[in-house]
Motif scaffolding. Structure first.
Motif, PDB file in Angstrom:
ATOM      1  N   LYS A   5      54.403  55.248  45.555  1.00  0.00           N
ATOM      2  CA  LYS A   5      54.187  54.239  46.615  1.00  0.00           C
ATOM      3  C   LYS A   5      55.137  53.053  46.519  1.00  0.00           C
ATOM      4  CE  LYS A   5      50.476  51.747  44.189  1.00  0.00           C
ATOM      5  NZ  LYS A   5      49.088  51.300  44.246  1.00  0.00           N
ATOM      6  N   ARG A  54      52.942  45.000  35.643  1.00  0.00           N
ATOM      7  CA  ARG A  54      54.179  45.647  36.060  1.00  0.00           C
ATOM      8  C   ARG A  54      55.325  44.656  36.205  1.00  0.00           C
ATOM      9  NH1 ARG A  54      50.418  49.211  39.865  1.00  0.00           N
ATOM     10  NH2 ARG A  54      49.603  47.124  40.121  1.00  0.00           N
ATOM     11  N   SER A 104      43.025  54.774  19.100  1.00  0.00           N
ATOM     12  CA  SER A 104      43.985  54.718  20.197  1.00  0.00           C
ATOM     13  C   SER A 104      45.259  54.061  19.685  1.00  0.00           C
ATOM     14  CB  SER A 104      43.383  53.893  21.341  1.00  0.00           C
ATOM     15  OG  SER A 104      44.296  53.809  22.397  1.00  0.00           O
ATOM     16  N   ASP A 118      36.382  55.678  30.878  1.00  0.00           N
ATOM     17  CA  ASP A 118      36.972  54.949  29.746  1.00  0.00           C
ATOM     18  C   ASP A 118      37.071  53.467  30.079  1.00  0.00           C
ATOM     19  OD1 ASP A 118      38.639  55.066  27.132  1.00  0.00           O
ATOM     20  OD2 ASP A 118      39.913  53.915  28.506  1.00  0.00           O
TER      21      ASP A 118
HETATM   22  P1  NAP Z   1      47.509  54.774  35.537  1.00  0.00           P
HETATM   23  O1  NAP Z   1      46.319  55.623  35.528  1.00  0.00           O
HETATM   24  O2  NAP Z   1      48.822  55.325  35.165  1.00  0.00           O
HETATM   25  O3  NAP Z   1      47.677  54.036  36.943  1.00  0.00           O
HETATM   26  C1  NAP Z   1      46.554  53.480  37.551  1.00  0.00           C
HETATM   27  C2  NAP Z   1      46.983  52.513  38.653  1.00  0.00           C
HETATM   28  O4  NAP Z   1      47.771  53.144  39.656  1.00  0.00           O
HETATM   29  C3  NAP Z   1      45.750  51.999  39.381  1.00  0.00           C
HETATM   30  O5  NAP Z   1      45.215  50.931  38.668  1.00  0.00           O
HETATM   31  C4  NAP Z   1      46.321  51.626  40.737  1.00  0.00           C
HETATM   32  O6  NAP Z   1      46.954  50.341  40.603  1.00  0.00           O
HETATM   33  C5  NAP Z   1      47.365  52.719  40.953  1.00  0.00           C
HETATM   34  N1  NAP Z   1      46.774  53.910  41.601  1.00  0.00           N
HETATM   35  C6  NAP Z   1      45.897  54.806  41.051  1.00  0.00           C
HETATM   36  N2  NAP Z   1      45.601  55.789  41.923  1.00  0.00           N
HETATM   37  C7  NAP Z   1      46.285  55.532  43.025  1.00  0.00           C
HETATM   38  C8  NAP Z   1      46.389  56.204  44.277  1.00  0.00           C
HETATM   39  N3  NAP Z   1      45.726  57.318  44.529  1.00  0.00           N
HETATM   40  N4  NAP Z   1      47.200  55.652  45.219  1.00  0.00           N
HETATM   41  C9  NAP Z   1      47.887  54.518  44.973  1.00  0.00           C
HETATM   42  N5  NAP Z   1      47.827  53.847  43.804  1.00  0.00           N
HETATM   43  C10 NAP Z   1      47.032  54.332  42.833  1.00  0.00           C
HETATM   44  O7  NAP Z   1      47.323  53.497  34.590  1.00  0.00           O
HETATM   45  P2  NAP Z   1      46.435  52.943  33.471  1.00  0.00           P
HETATM   46  O8  NAP Z   1      45.301  52.209  34.074  1.00  0.00           O
HETATM   47  O9  NAP Z   1      47.383  52.237  32.579  1.00  0.00           O
HETATM   48  O10 NAP Z   1      45.838  54.156  32.651  1.00  0.00           O
HETATM   49  C11 NAP Z   1      44.579  54.753  32.930  1.00  0.00           C
HETATM   50  C12 NAP Z   1      43.510  54.317  31.942  1.00  0.00           C
HETATM   51  O11 NAP Z   1      43.918  54.599  30.596  1.00  0.00           O
HETATM   52  C13 NAP Z   1      43.208  52.805  31.898  1.00  0.00           C
HETATM   53  O12 NAP Z   1      42.439  52.402  33.002  1.00  0.00           O
HETATM   54  C14 NAP Z   1      42.502  52.721  30.574  1.00  0.00           C
HETATM   55  O13 NAP Z   1      41.189  53.208  30.681  1.00  0.00           O
HETATM   56  C15 NAP Z   1      43.350  53.642  29.721  1.00  0.00           C
HETATM   57  N6  NAP Z   1      44.427  52.918  29.001  1.00  0.00           N
HETATM   58  C16 NAP Z   1      44.298  52.736  27.674  1.00  0.00           C
HETATM   59  C17 NAP Z   1      45.246  52.046  26.951  1.00  0.00           C
HETATM   60  C18 NAP Z   1      45.064  51.900  25.465  1.00  0.00           C
HETATM   61  O14 NAP Z   1      45.757  51.082  24.844  1.00  0.00           O
HETATM   62  N7  NAP Z   1      44.170  52.637  24.874  1.00  0.00           N
HETATM   63  C19 NAP Z   1      46.366  51.507  27.589  1.00  0.00           C
HETATM   64  C20 NAP Z   1      46.497  51.717  28.963  1.00  0.00           C
HETATM   65  C21 NAP Z   1      45.525  52.423  29.660  1.00  0.00           C
HETATM   66  P3  NAP Z   1      47.414  49.429  41.839  1.00  0.00           P
HETATM   67  O15 NAP Z   1      46.454  49.644  42.959  1.00  0.00           O
HETATM   68  O16 NAP Z   1      47.391  48.047  41.288  1.00  0.00           O
HETATM   69  O17 NAP Z   1      48.829  49.872  42.157  1.00  0.00           O
END
Ligand code: NAP
Length: 327
Positions: free
Chosen positions: A214, A227, A155, A52
């Motif tokens: 973490k 954040r 979305s 995505d």
């Molecule tokens: P998430 O999946 O809740 O968190 C991802 C973040 O957590 C990573 O960027 C990384 O950031 C940290 N992380 C991930 N795996 C890890 C691990 N194994 N160990 C330690 N830290 C880890 O957040 P999200 O990116 O908000 O959501 C996922 C996806 O959903 C997005 O990438 C996007 O494609 C989609 N999304 C869509 C919308 C929308 O409006 N449609 C909004 C938000 C997200 P750090 O390394 O910086 O800590």
């Protein structure tokens, strides 16, 4: 990795998809491009088939990196989900714009950056109340009929906005926020998707890293890291969520699993969820997250225990509203 049918389309997806907002760098305190390519590469090699992205993620950067990484794979085996409808200016000021002109422009630019001639799942990123939904959906329907996209998604839409879409076009998917701490989608949106055979591609599965366990109260976020403005990561609220994390960690440890695994397995198991999006900035994070799929660690009883822990620790949960871009 078992596949799930994507609503009433002919697309099948893995229950976990790679989210690539972070690899665009913007709003995440920057990102390393080589690490980012590795994150995408490793995810696909380990069997994840859905990626995505969106033009707004790093103002084209995330799509470019995804395009670079997927070159070495068979395009037909990868399900690309991208979006449109957020416009930015030279000062990175953002506004919603889902007009015909904007959607057509964004679609063509996305194809170029991703190095492809079709998009599997094309989504309106945020509802835009200044443009009639029929104007936006006319373009989406044409793209679907011309086989330039395989599914129409939205979305951050509510049920009445989805119904408006369904009056003028087929609706195949919804992308809402959904994780242990942000469960609002489970009330109305996911049941609606379930009843109407609309796939749910849920986002922020790790609550932007909080559910990896973490962070501590002395964690400091870089300038330009979302954040810094997320109310869950501030002051007393942060401490409340960290206390909850400690309890969730114990629950995970009792099953020889990590809290990240708990968060991913919980989300994947909720009724109505088709695929959970998890962001990763490098191959190590991607691998750790994909491991959540390798074996089932938790029972329904464990998931009930999560609700009990939430009830005892986070009595006034905060949502993901702070992320909404200006209308
Ligand atoms: P998430 O999946 O809740 O968190 C991802 C973040 O957590 C990573 O960027 C990384 O950031 C940290 N992380 C991930 N795996 C890890 C691990 N194994 N160990 C330690 N830290 C880890 O957040 P999200 O990116 O908000 O959501 C996922 C996806 O959903 C997005 O990438 C996007 O494609 C989609 N999304 C869509 C919308 C929308 O409006 N449609 C909004 C938000 C997200 P750090 O390394 O910086 O800590």
């Amino acid at each position: 990795m078992g596949l799930r049918k994507f609503g009433n389309t002919d697309i099948n997806v893995t229950p976990i998809g790679l989210g690539t907002w972070v690899i665009g760098g913007w709003m995440w305190g920057g990102a390393d491009e080589n690490d980012a390519v590795d994150a995408v590469t490793v995810s696909i090699e380990q069997g994840v088939n859905l990626i995505d992205t969106a033009p707004i993620y790093g103002f084209g950067k995330s799509e470019q990196i995804v395009g670079k990484a997927i070159k070495k794979f068979d395009r037909e085996k990868i399900v690309i989900a991208t979006k449109c409808g957020l416009e930015w200016d030279a000062n990175a000021r953002i506004r919603r714009n889902t007009s015909r002109q904007r959607v057509v422009k964004e679609f063509n630019e996305s194809l170029k950056r991703l190095g492809t001639d079709y998009i599997d799942i094309y989504q309106v990123h945020w509802p835009d109340t200044n443009v009639p939904i029929s104007e936006t959906m006319d373009v989406f329907r044409e793209l679907l009929e011309d086989k330039k996209i395989r599914a129409i998604g939205v979305s951050n839409f509510n049920v009445s906005q989805m119904k408006e879409v369904m009056d003028v076009a087929p609706l195949h998917s919804l992308q809402p926020p959904f994780n242990i701490f942000e469960q609002e989608a489970g009330e109305e949106l996911l049941p609606f998707c379930n009843e109407n055979n609309i796939a749910a591609l849920t986002y922020s599965t790790l609550c932007r890293g909080l559910l990896t366990g973490k962070f501590t109260k002395s964690s400091v976020f870089q300038k330009g890291d979302l954040r810094k403005m997320d109310p869950k990561f501030k002051g007393k609220k942060f401490q409340i969520y960290l206390n909850c994390i400690e309890q969730l960690k114990k629950l995970a440890q009792n099953r020889n699993a990590s809290i990240g695994q708990l968060a991913i397995e919980w989300a994947m198991s909720q009724p109505g969820v088709t695929c959970v999006l998890v962001g990763a900035r490098n191959s190590k994070q991607a691998e750790q997250n994909i491991n959540a799929l390798k074996q089932k660690c938790f029972s329904k009883e464990d998931f009930k225990k999560i609700e009990q822990i939430l009830y005892e620790t986070v009595n006034q949960p905060l949502g993901a509203e702070f992320m909404a871009p200006p209308e």
